[in-house]
Motif scaffolding. Structure first.
Motif, PDB file in Angstrom:
ATOM      1  N   SER A  49      -1.679   7.772  -2.369  1.00  0.00           N
ATOM      2  CA  SER A  49      -0.485   6.772  -2.270  1.00  0.00           C
ATOM      3  C   SER A  49      -1.495   5.930  -2.587  1.00  0.00           C
ATOM      4  CB  SER A  49      -0.722   6.316  -0.385  1.00  0.00           C
ATOM      5  OG  SER A  49       0.271   5.679  -0.014  1.00  0.00           O
ATOM      6  N   CYS A  50      -0.071   4.597  -2.998  1.00  0.00           N
ATOM      7  CA  CYS A  50      -1.249   3.344  -3.760  1.00  0.00           C
ATOM      8  C   CYS A  50       0.035   2.273  -2.970  1.00  0.00           C
ATOM      9  CB  CYS A  50      -0.983   3.285  -5.046  1.00  0.00           C
ATOM     10  SG  CYS A  50      -1.060   1.837  -6.159  1.00  0.00           S
ATOM     11  N   ILE A  51      -0.830   1.432  -3.007  1.00  0.00           N
ATOM     12  CA  ILE A  51      -0.259  -0.290  -2.763  1.00  0.00           C
ATOM     13  C   ILE A  51      -0.316  -1.758  -3.494  1.00  0.00           C
ATOM     14  CG2 ILE A  51      -1.496  -0.732  -0.922  1.00  0.00           C
ATOM     15  CD1 ILE A  51       0.778  -1.277   1.542  1.00  0.00           C
ATOM     16  N   SER A  57       5.079  -0.273  -1.544  1.00  0.00           N
ATOM     17  CA  SER A  57       3.718   1.149  -1.550  1.00  0.00           C
ATOM     18  C   SER A  57       4.629   2.300  -2.258  1.00  0.00           C
ATOM     19  CB  SER A  57       3.475   1.448  -0.531  1.00  0.00           C
ATOM     20  OG  SER A  57       4.770   1.589   0.475  1.00  0.00           O
ATOM     21  N   THR A  58       3.690   3.466  -2.622  1.00  0.00           N
ATOM     22  CA  THR A  58       4.264   4.632  -3.381  1.00  0.00           C
ATOM     23  C   THR A  58       3.893   5.491  -2.549  1.00  0.00           C
ATOM     24  OG1 THR A  58       2.993   4.992  -5.497  1.00  0.00           O
ATOM     25  CG2 THR A  58       4.391   3.875  -6.031  1.00  0.00           C
ATOM     26  N   THR A  59       4.028   6.635  -2.172  1.00  0.00           N
ATOM     27  CA  THR A  59       3.966   7.754  -1.360  1.00  0.00           C
ATOM     28  C   THR A  59       3.983   8.649  -2.298  1.00  0.00           C
ATOM     29  OG1 THR A  59       3.358   6.252   0.456  1.00  0.00           O
ATOM     30  CG2 THR A  59       3.040   8.588   0.615  1.00  0.00           C
ATOM     31  N   THR A  67       1.248   6.893   5.714  1.00  0.00           N
ATOM     32  CA  THR A  67       1.913   5.096   4.849  1.00  0.00           C
ATOM     33  C   THR A  67       0.615   4.830   4.941  1.00  0.00           C
ATOM     34  OG1 THR A  67       2.899   5.594   6.731  1.00  0.00           O
ATOM     35  CG2 THR A  67       2.557   3.595   6.324  1.00  0.00           C
ATOM     36  N   ILE A  68       0.775   3.881   3.750  1.00  0.00           N
ATOM     37  CA  ILE A  68      -0.274   2.777   3.564  1.00  0.00           C
ATOM     38  C   ILE A  68      -0.002   1.731   4.031  1.00  0.00           C
ATOM     39  CG2 ILE A  68       0.791   2.410   1.378  1.00  0.00           C
ATOM     40  CD1 ILE A  68      -2.203   2.487   0.087  1.00  0.00           C
ATOM     41  N   SER A  69      -0.942   0.863   4.163  1.00  0.00           N
ATOM     42  CA  SER A  69      -0.569  -0.663   4.287  1.00  0.00           C
ATOM     43  C   SER A  69      -2.351  -1.069   4.062  1.00  0.00           C
ATOM     44  CB  SER A  69      -0.027  -0.765   5.931  1.00  0.00           C
ATOM     45  OG  SER A  69      -1.726   0.005   6.775  1.00  0.00           O
ATOM     46  N   ARG A  70      -1.843  -2.944   3.991  1.00  0.00           N
ATOM     47  CA  ARG A  70      -2.715  -3.299   3.716  1.00  0.00           C
ATOM     48  C   ARG A  70      -3.143  -4.326   4.904  1.00  0.00           C
ATOM     49  NH1 ARG A  70      -2.751  -4.621  -1.983  1.00  0.00           N
ATOM     50  NH2 ARG A  70      -4.716  -5.347  -1.517  1.00  0.00           N
ATOM     51  N   CYS A 100      -0.723  -0.209  -9.324  1.00  0.00           N
ATOM     52  CA  CYS A 100      -1.188   1.269  -9.291  1.00  0.00           C
ATOM     53  C   CYS A 100      -0.454   2.250 -10.596  1.00  0.00           C
ATOM     54  CB  CYS A 100       0.448   1.707  -8.644  1.00  0.00           C
ATOM     55  SG  CYS A 100      -0.032   0.475  -6.223  1.00  0.00           S
TER      56      CYS A 100
END
Length: 117
Positions: A49-51, A57-59, A67-70, A100
């Motif tokens: 995954s990338c944010i 975000s991309t998963t 789930t990705i978060s910042r 990303c």
């Protein structure tokens, strides 16, 4: 020293959950896209995954489970992993780059996730 520090890896039963953290040390994560990667024994490293710096975000293949978060105030990026499966067992790494899909310039040391009964 500029570095990324992962934490949160553990041994968990199938169906369980974990939250991985990626904290910046000497590195302000706001400006970077942060990706999570994993590498299982005998397998190539793969993106999870990338944010982006703007929060998009991309998963990839784990969509719906991870789930990705910042949290820029904490200079930390998280990977919430639910419904874990044995095939999710791997060393998980976070990496920082300028987008990303761009080659990361910084890598963390990795955190072990083991899913087993």
């Amino acid at each position: 020293q500029l570095e990324l520090v992962e934490s949160g890896g553990d041994l968990v039963q199938p169906g369980g959950s974990l939250r991985l953290s990626c904290a910046g040390s000497g590195l302000t994560l706001d400006y970077y896209a942060i990706g999570w990667f994993r590498q299982a024994p005998g397998k190539e490293r793969e993106g999870v995954s990338c944010i982006s710096s703007s929060g998009e975000s991309t998963t990839d293949f784990v969509k719906g489970r991870f789930t990705i978060s910042r949290d820029n105030a904490k200079n930390t990026v998280y990977l919430q992993m639910n419904s874990l499966k044995p095939e999710d067992t791997a060393v998980y790494y976070c990496a920082a780059g300028f987008g990303c899909g761009a080659p990361p310039g910084y890598w963390g040391q990795g955190t072990q996730v083991t899913v087993s009964s």
